[in-house]
Enzyme design. Structure first.
Site, PDB file in Angstrom:
ATOM      1  N   LYS A  22       0.848  -1.212   0.000  1.00 23.51           N
ATOM      2  CA  LYS A  22       0.000   0.000   0.000  1.00 23.51           C
ATOM      3  C   LYS A  22       0.872   1.247   0.000  1.00 23.51           C
ATOM      4  O   LYS A  22       0.668   2.169  -0.780  1.00 23.51           O
ATOM      5  CB  LYS A  22      -0.883  -0.004   1.240  1.00 23.51           C
ATOM      6  CG  LYS A  22      -1.538   1.335   1.547  1.00 23.51           C
ATOM      7  CD  LYS A  22      -2.418   1.299   2.768  1.00 23.51           C
ATOM      8  CE  LYS A  22      -1.703   1.557   4.043  1.00 23.51           C
ATOM      9  NZ  LYS A  22      -1.444   2.952   4.363  1.00 23.51           N
ATOM     10  N   ASN A  23       1.890   1.269   0.869  1.00 27.39           N
ATOM     11  CA  ASN A  23       2.667   2.497   1.070  1.00 27.39           C
ATOM     12  C   ASN A  23       3.699   2.753  -0.009  1.00 27.39           C
ATOM     13  O   ASN A  23       4.412   3.753   0.047  1.00 27.39           O
ATOM     14  CB  ASN A  23       3.309   2.505   2.463  1.00 27.39           C
ATOM     15  CG  ASN A  23       2.239   2.671   3.539  1.00 27.39           C
ATOM     16  OD1 ASN A  23       1.081   2.976   3.230  1.00 27.39           O
ATOM     17  ND2 ASN A  23       2.602   2.438   4.783  1.00 27.39           N
ATOM     18  N   CYS A 117      -5.398  12.791  13.067  1.00 30.21           N
ATOM     19  CA  CYS A 117      -5.497  11.351  12.803  1.00 30.21           C
ATOM     20  C   CYS A 117      -5.426  10.656  14.169  1.00 30.21           C
ATOM     21  O   CYS A 117      -4.870  11.197  15.115  1.00 30.21           O
ATOM     22  CB  CYS A 117      -4.325  10.973  11.887  1.00 30.21           C
ATOM     23  SG  CYS A 117      -3.879   9.251  11.950  1.00 30.21           S
ATOM     24  N   ARG A 122       0.399  14.442  13.236  1.00 28.27           N
ATOM     25  CA  ARG A 122       0.910  14.192  11.887  1.00 28.27           C
ATOM     26  C   ARG A 122       0.926  15.445  11.004  1.00 28.27           C
ATOM     27  O   ARG A 122       0.270  15.541   9.990  1.00 28.27           O
ATOM     28  CB  ARG A 122       0.127  13.054  11.230  1.00 28.27           C
ATOM     29  CG  ARG A 122       0.231  11.781  12.056  1.00 28.27           C
ATOM     30  CD  ARG A 122      -0.465  10.619  11.457  1.00 28.27           C
ATOM     31  NE  ARG A 122       0.270  10.105  10.297  1.00 28.27           N
ATOM     32  CZ  ARG A 122      -0.190   9.092   9.550  1.00 28.27           C
ATOM     33  NH1 ARG A 122      -1.355   8.567   9.829  1.00 28.27           N
ATOM     34  NH2 ARG A 122       0.487   8.670   8.507  1.00 28.27           N
ATOM     35  N   ASP A 306       4.644   0.455  12.121  1.00 30.34           N
ATOM     36  CA  ASP A 306       3.423  -0.167  11.589  1.00 30.34           C
ATOM     37  C   ASP A 306       3.256  -1.614  12.034  1.00 30.34           C
ATOM     38  O   ASP A 306       2.241  -2.227  11.719  1.00 30.34           O
ATOM     39  CB  ASP A 306       3.407  -0.092  10.053  1.00 30.34           C
ATOM     40  CG  ASP A 306       3.242   1.332   9.570  1.00 30.34           C
ATOM     41  OD1 ASP A 306       3.489   1.590   8.383  1.00 30.34           O
ATOM     42  OD2 ASP A 306       2.900   2.202  10.402  1.00 30.34           O
ATOM     43  N   ARG A 398      -8.522  -0.526   4.596  1.00 33.18           N
ATOM     44  CA  ARG A 398      -7.630   0.453   3.961  1.00 33.18           C
ATOM     45  C   ARG A 398      -6.281  -0.180   3.623  1.00 33.18           C
ATOM     46  O   ARG A 398      -5.603   0.252   2.713  1.00 33.18           O
ATOM     47  CB  ARG A 398      -7.383   1.632   4.915  1.00 33.18           C
ATOM     48  CG  ARG A 398      -8.624   2.414   5.234  1.00 33.18           C
ATOM     49  CD  ARG A 398      -8.266   3.634   6.047  1.00 33.18           C
ATOM     50  NE  ARG A 398      -7.180   4.361   5.400  1.00 33.18           N
ATOM     51  CZ  ARG A 398      -6.547   5.386   5.945  1.00 33.18           C
ATOM     52  NH1 ARG A 398      -6.877   5.779   7.154  1.00 33.18           N
ATOM     53  NH2 ARG A 398      -5.581   6.015   5.317  1.00 33.18           N
TER      54      ARG A 398
END
Ligand code: EPZ
Length: 419
Positions: A22-23, A117, A122, A306, A398
């Site tokens: 994803k990133n 968030c 952030r 993460d 997500r």
């Protein structure tokens, strides 16, 4: 809202295929704004954040076509808007990644500030400061970043904090700037390297990605290209933790072991037996309960933030006392309250969680608060006695493609209840 119901107690066994990262997919999709010709991207994961990014680009007038091989062909030639609205940006902070490319290629951009968030404030001050140093006329007004630049100029940029998307935004902006840009204290994450390799495939002159100094020599234009997104190291590690927490044996395929050294070290410390191939990793707990481990998150190549929530869940049922220290985000223990509802014995002091592992968690209704927190609740549900119901799982959609199908393939008793 959809929920997941998980009946715990089943050691996971079998193989699971890892999706694209994803990133990496998100910045690479943003980078297509820089290209004069079509860019074809393969191994893109089917995730909400990818759909959101495609929606954002589509609203700008960018043409996106998914072909029969699920590759995304992106052509920005028909772009007519340079605007990222709050209604999309608030659902996905990574939308900020269109700022650098729009400014570099079109000299203008109006991008909503991402806003707060769950895991922290952030800010994007380093993105803005870097672009200003490159000559952009940039101001924040009414919750939006308004930016203009005749042509960005190369500059020497020192990032006070290691920022992944900050590095990515500035790297993309620098590809078309007049002159050379040096980014110091750059993020070294594999997803930054993947973006850099895609930019080079488009004709960018860029060296040093993967180190803390990246040098970009601006060129007049970038061309179309074909690029395959690298495997998702966080998805890979999450399924390895799923095997560890349930005392099972799982092989993750289509992954890249070299991206996971810090995590694999901790899994071995937890008592896992690993077998590693070129593009696969097999974790076998041999039915044993994991040992508690101490983890401190930090930018790559150190232990990734993460994976913090997932290891908090692992420590919750491990033997001994585990210590988790979160140094990247200021509020990334939202999963702790929910794990406590399942019986976890966790004390949080500042940015450290002290976890006294217990034999068995107890199923409970719990609520996801952010992407990785929701993954940790699913992991806890896999080992808890009874039926755990995880609510607000749009968070998990997500970042994890087909999570219930992949876990069911491994023998988990899990189902999605449409809400
Ligand atoms: C990226 O977020 C990832 N997202 C995050 O993954 C990941 O947790 C994070 O990097 C850290 O590895 C994407 O790549 C889309 P940062 P990013 O800028 O770039 C501070 C997931 O679960 N900072 O590296 O937004 C910031 O507050 C997500 O997949 C500033 O102060 O994170 C934080 O404390 C969650 N000013 C630290 O830097 C800035 O201008 C690291 O943030 C930018 C960042």
């Amino acid at each position: 809202m959809d929920k997941l119901i998980i009946t715990g107690g089943q050691p996971l066994r079998g193989e699971v295929r890892i999706s694209g990262a994803k990133n990496a997919a998100l910045p690479i999709l943003a980078a297509t704004l820089l290209a004069d010709g079509p860019v074809t991207i393969s191994n893109i994961p089917h995730l909400r954040d990818v759909t959101t990014t495609m929606e954002l680009l589509g609203r700008m007038g960018v043409e996106l076509v998914v072909d029969e091989r699920m590759r995304i062909k992106v052509n920005s030639a028909s772009i007519r808007k340079f605007f990222a609205p709050y209604e999309l940006v608030k659902t996905m902070r990574a939308s900020i990644l269109v700022l650098g490319p729009l400014l570099a290629r079109y000299g203008r951009a109006v991008v909503s500030l991402p806003g707060g968030c769950a895991i922290g404030s952030r800010p994007v001050d380093l993105h803005i400061q870097g672009l200003a140093k490159m000559g952009a006329d940039i101001r924040v007004e009414g919750g939006y970043i308004h930016a203009r630049a005749k042509r960005l100029r190369g500059a020497r940029l020192f990032l006070d904090t290691v920022t992944v998307t900050g590095t990515e935004n500035l790297m993309m902006a620098a590809t078309l700037a007049d002159g050379t840009t040096v980014i110091e204290n750059a993020a070294r994450e594999p997803e930054v390297v993947d973006l850099a390799q895609c930019l080079v495939a488009m004709g960018a002159r860029l060296t040093g990605a993967g180190t803390d100094v990246i040098e970009i020599e601006g060129v007049a234009s970038l061309s179309g290209a074909q690029y395959e997104v690298l495997p998702d190291r966080i998805e890979s590690a999450t399924y390895l933790v799923a095997a560890a927490i349930t005392g099972g044996c799982v092989r993750v395929k289509c992954t890249r072991p070299s991206l996971l050294e810090a995590v694999l070290e901790k899994l071995i410390e937890a008592g896992a037996v690993l077998d590693i191939g070129d593009d696969w990793i097999e974790l076998d707990m041999r039915g044993q309960r994991p040992h508690a481990v101490a983890v401190c998150t930090s930018p790559f190549p150190a232990f990734p933030t993460d994976m913090q929530a997932q290891f908090t869940a692992l420590n919750a049922t491990a033997e001994g006392v585990g210590i988790i220290t979160e140094t990247v985000f200021e509020n990334r223990f939202m999963h702790v309250d929910e794990l406590r509802r399942m019986g976890a014995d966790i004390t949080v002091k500042g940015n450290t969680a002290i976890i006294n592992g217990i034999e068995k968690l107890t199923a409970a209704p719990v609520m996801a608060t952010d992407l990785r927190a929701s993954a940790s609740l699913v992991l806890a549900g896999l080992v808890a006695e009874g039926d755990t119901v995880v609510d607000r799982i749009y968070h998990i959609d997500r970042g994890y493609q087909c999570i219930e199908e992949k876990l069911r393939q491994l023998g988990a008793r899990i189902q999605r209840i449409p809400g």
